[in-house]
Design a protein around this motif. Structure first.
Motif, PDB file in Angstrom:
ATOM      1  N   SER A 152      86.596  -3.098  16.603  1.00  0.00           N
ATOM      2  CA  SER A 152      85.620  -4.107  17.005  1.00  0.00           C
ATOM      3  C   SER A 152      85.051  -4.873  15.826  1.00  0.00           C
ATOM      4  CB  SER A 152      84.485  -3.488  17.828  1.00  0.00           C
ATOM      5  OG  SER A 152      83.620  -4.482  18.296  1.00  0.00           O
ATOM      6  N   ARG A 159      81.908  -2.711  24.564  1.00  0.00           N
ATOM      7  CA  ARG A 159      81.895  -3.861  25.458  1.00  0.00           C
ATOM      8  C   ARG A 159      80.813  -3.754  26.528  1.00  0.00           C
ATOM      9  NH1 ARG A 159      87.776  -3.299  25.532  1.00  0.00           N
ATOM     10  NH2 ARG A 159      87.733  -2.794  27.759  1.00  0.00           N
ATOM     11  N   SER A 204      77.105  -5.433  24.681  1.00  0.00           N
ATOM     12  CA  SER A 204      77.709  -5.080  23.403  1.00  0.00           C
ATOM     13  C   SER A 204      77.047  -5.844  22.260  1.00  0.00           C
ATOM     14  CB  SER A 204      79.212  -5.388  23.424  1.00  0.00           C
ATOM     15  OG  SER A 204      79.408  -6.771  23.630  1.00  0.00           O
TER      16      SER A 204
END
Length: 381
Positions: free
Chosen positions: A11, A349, A360
């Motif tokens: 991420s 998320r 998120s």
């Protein structure tokens, strides 16, 4: 030699000062490598090891009787140095080995550092096919240093039952209140705590035999003038102190019986996993997120480091991330990729279900490592 190889940062880049790691590898070897950087750094360890109950589960073999206690002790010895001085370890277990595990943990952590045994109601339905319907498991709690842990432990937020005790029968403008006793045992009292109290309607009150007033006469009269002493609706009752909800920090001491209605059950956790992974064969006895949240509410604060050496279905680190704790999760099976890493992606998320649903944060991330054999030639080139 072995090393931890970074496979991917998920991420986003995790801030350098924060630890969010998922590690695939044999936990004994991984713990050896973590010792260099994480000795005295972990505030809370939670582990859910195989229970050695003679059964085989999806993703785990739980039927190695002879070696079980030896292997657990090896890991406990490596886990203990990682704890901070006020840190604690929480170990899930069932009837089959709880007593043997208690003796082993006493040896490693010292009996004086044993905190308590929690009883968790992991199922609420009755099992009629067996001699007894076994509806509970245990969590053994040890501190690295019990006096320091006692000072750092958090109480829990009050619930609806506690709030319901506050009423407002006299329509006090300060809002709901509950009354508490104004007399205490007289063993260590001073002379000023013994006197006759006269209520606003003239009725006289004395403390019961062997007891005295909490406050001296001057303080008590000030509280009466301020409307903080309750003598009953008609003014003839035993005087009691009004404790206002608006002035109270509703915190309660954790008890040792954790009901499924409060912290979840295995069934709840399994349903959670099925929703996350509808096309996969999920774990048989995962731990619910509410159970882990209760533990971390008690044992940790925001940004503390949590470690799970048997990360399993990933409940521990999913909850730790949602609660803004740092974490290290370790396991050796391929499920750590298929379930744990993917579950943590869902957490990022904001689609992970369970506790603390939130949007998120693009600045959040975690790192996935794999234990590998070190390339000695490359290392010396």
């Amino acid at each position: 030699m072995k090393e931890l190889k970074l496979i991917k940062a998920l991420s986003s880049q995790t801030p350098q000062k924060e630890t969010r790691k998922i590690i695939q590898g044999e936990n004994l070897d991984v713990l050896d490598l973590l010792a260099k950087d994480y000795t005295d750094k972990v505030k809370c360890i939670y582990i859910d090891p195989p229970y050695n109950n003679g059964e085989n589960y999806t993703h785990y073999d739980d039927s190695v009787h002879e070696e079980w206690i030896v292997e657990i002790k090896k890991r406990l010895r490596k886990l203990k140095p990682l704890l901070t001085s006020d840190g604690s370890i929480w170990i899930s277990i069932d009837d089959s080995e709880v007593h043997y595990l208690k003796v082993a943990a006493d040896e490693i952590f010292d009996r004086n550092n044993f905190v308590t045994t929690l009883i968790w109601q992991q199922r609420t339905t009755r099992e009629n096919r067996k001699m007894f319907s076994n509806n509970h498991e245990y969590i053994l709690v040890y501190a690295k240093n019990k006096p320091l842990f006692t000072k750092s432990i958090n109480k829990l937020n009050g619930n609806g039952e506690q709030i319901a005790r506050y009423k407002n029968p006299d329509n006090d403008v300060r809002g709901p209140w509950q009354s508490v006793s104004l007399n205490v045992q007289a063993g260590h009292a001073v002379k000023s705590q013994f006197y006759e109290l006269v209520s606003p309607n003239g009725k006289k009150h004395n403390p019961p035999k062997g007891r005295c007033w909490v406050y001296n006469k001057e303080k008590m009269n000030d509280l009466i003038k301020d409307g903080r002493i309750w003598f009953g609706l008609e003014g003839n009752g035993v005087p009691r102190l009004k404790k206002f909800l608006s002035e109270s920090e509703l915190k309660i001491t954790p008890d040792t019986l954790w009901l499924g209605s409060d912290v979840g059950t295995n069934k709840e956790a399994k349903k959670h996993l099925i929703k996350l992974f509808p096309d996969k064969e999920v774990f048989d006895t995962p731990k619910p997120e509410r159970l882990l949240k209760r533990i971390f509410d008690i044992a940790t604060n925001e940004n503390d480091l949590i470690l799970d050496a048997y990360v399993g279905a990933g409940s521990t680190i999913a909850v730790a991330h949602k609660m803004k704790r740092q974490y290290i999760g370790i396991d050796k099976g391929e499920h750590i990729i298929d379930y744990v890493v993917e579950r943590q992606r869902l957490v990022l998320r904001g689609k992970s279900l369970g506790i603390l649903e939130r949007e998120s944060d693009k600045n959040e991330g975690f790192e996935f490592f794999k234990l590998t054999e070190k390339d000695e030639m490359k290392n010396h080139s």
